[in-house]
Design an enzyme around this catalytic site. Structure first.
Site, PDB file in Angstrom:
ATOM      1  N   ARG A  92       0.823  -1.274  -0.109  1.00 45.50           N
ATOM      2  CA  ARG A  92      -0.075  -0.102  -0.248  1.00 45.50           C
ATOM      3  C   ARG A  92       0.920   1.380  -0.085  1.00 45.50           C
ATOM      4  O   ARG A  92       0.246   2.305  -0.036  1.00 45.50           O
ATOM      5  CB  ARG A  92      -0.933  -0.073   0.889  1.00 45.50           C
ATOM      6  CG  ARG A  92      -2.147  -1.179   1.190  1.00 45.50           C
ATOM      7  CD  ARG A  92      -3.295  -0.923   2.046  1.00 45.50           C
ATOM      8  NE  ARG A  92      -3.074  -0.298   3.216  1.00 45.50           N
ATOM      9  CZ  ARG A  92      -3.856   0.045   4.159  1.00 45.50           C
ATOM     10  NH1 ARG A  92      -5.161  -0.083   3.716  1.00 45.50           N
ATOM     11  NH2 ARG A  92      -3.833   0.791   5.329  1.00 45.50           N
ATOM     12  N   ASP A  93       2.103   1.323  -0.164  1.00 46.54           N
ATOM     13  CA  ASP A  93       2.998   2.576   0.146  1.00 46.54           C
ATOM     14  C   ASP A  93       4.362   2.219  -0.774  1.00 46.54           C
ATOM     15  O   ASP A  93       5.213   2.592  -0.265  1.00 46.54           O
ATOM     16  CB  ASP A  93       3.457   2.769   1.589  1.00 46.54           C
ATOM     17  CG  ASP A  93       3.581   4.368   1.422  1.00 46.54           C
ATOM     18  OD1 ASP A  93       3.388   5.117   0.485  1.00 46.54           O
ATOM     19  OD2 ASP A  93       4.203   4.605   2.455  1.00 46.54           O
ATOM     20  N   LEU A  94       4.102   1.431  -1.814  1.00 47.10           N
ATOM     21  CA  LEU A  94       4.967   1.340  -2.748  1.00 47.10           C
ATOM     22  C   LEU A  94       5.531   2.651  -3.298  1.00 47.10           C
ATOM     23  O   LEU A  94       4.928   3.393  -4.067  1.00 47.10           O
ATOM     24  CB  LEU A  94       4.868   0.415  -3.898  1.00 47.10           C
ATOM     25  CG  LEU A  94       6.074  -0.032  -4.592  1.00 47.10           C
ATOM     26  CD1 LEU A  94       7.170  -0.582  -4.219  1.00 47.10           C
ATOM     27  CD2 LEU A  94       5.434  -1.173  -5.599  1.00 47.10           C
ATOM     28  N   ASN A  98      10.794   3.573  -0.300  1.00 46.07           N
ATOM     29  CA  ASN A  98      10.486   2.298   0.231  1.00 46.07           C
ATOM     30  C   ASN A  98      11.228   0.878  -0.202  1.00 46.07           C
ATOM     31  O   ASN A  98      11.302  -0.230  -0.096  1.00 46.07           O
ATOM     32  CB  ASN A  98       9.295   2.031   0.466  1.00 46.07           C
ATOM     33  CG  ASN A  98       8.564   2.961   1.609  1.00 46.07           C
ATOM     34  OD1 ASN A  98       9.319   3.614   2.308  1.00 46.07           O
ATOM     35  ND2 ASN A  98       7.221   3.069   1.607  1.00 46.07           N
ATOM     36  N   THR A 131       0.697   8.597  -1.078  1.00 43.96           N
ATOM     37  CA  THR A 131       1.747   9.173  -1.749  1.00 43.96           C
ATOM     38  C   THR A 131       1.817   9.380  -3.156  1.00 43.96           C
ATOM     39  O   THR A 131       1.371   9.011  -3.933  1.00 43.96           O
ATOM     40  CB  THR A 131       2.991   8.312  -1.844  1.00 43.96           C
ATOM     41  OG1 THR A 131       3.306   7.571  -0.220  1.00 43.96           O
ATOM     42  CG2 THR A 131       4.218   9.200  -2.016  1.00 43.96           C
TER      43      THR A 131
END
Length: 173
Positions: A92-94, A98, A131
């Protein structure tokens, strides 16, 4: 702190990390230990000594990587996503920050807003966690977590690797 204002989110995150401790795959940052006492929760992961993909692309001139390098890194990130999705975890936050380098290999880290698909969640799970430039459109709408959101973000990371740019470069604040 265990007395976090969002105790439900903390418990969710701990279950994800417990699952990741059992997951042994080459391109996901290893979770080495998970320490909990009355006041604090601490997570111990392997140390990514080579920085993140954002800095790597920017340090290479910021114009994008050559196709062979981008392909190599992309395959490693795809391997990480496959392992996660095969184990019912959605990142969910690629984003490039990261994707971390350790000893010349690229690994996916930061699972703070990940979703465990094997757990029933009755509220919207994407809302508020985005993001710009990388988040899938459905994340802005607050719909149920699906692996397709990671695939969308993966495509955005590939574009960034090849061009040094994202949609966020065109957003006015």
């Amino acid at each position: 702190r265990t007395s976090s204002a969002d105790k439900i989110a903390l418990e969710r995150e701990m279950r994800i990390y417990e699952k990741l401790m059992r997951l042994k795959t080459r391109h996901v940052l290893d979770v080495l230990d998970f320490i909990r006492d009355d006041q604090y929760v601490a997570l111990v992961t392997e140390f990514a000594d080579g920085g993140d993909l954002q800095d790597y692309v920017e340090d290479d001139g910021g114009k994008g990587l050559d196709v062979e390098t981008a392909q190599s890194i992309g395959l490693q990130v795809a391997d990480a996503l496959k392992a996660l999705h095969d184990n019912d975890i959605i990142h969910r936050d690629l984003k490039p920050q990261n994707v971390l380098c350790k000893a010349g290999e690229w690994k996916l880290g930061d699972f703070g807003i990940s979703k465990n698909l094997s757990r029933l969640v009755t509220q919207k799970t994407f809302q508020g966690y985005v993001t710009l430039g990388y988040a899938a459109p459905e994340q802005f709408e607050g719909v149920e977590a699906r692996p397709s959101a990671d695939v969308y973000s993966f495509g955005k990371v590939l574009v960034f690797m090849l061009t040094g740019q994202t949609d966020a470069d065109y957003v006015r604040y």
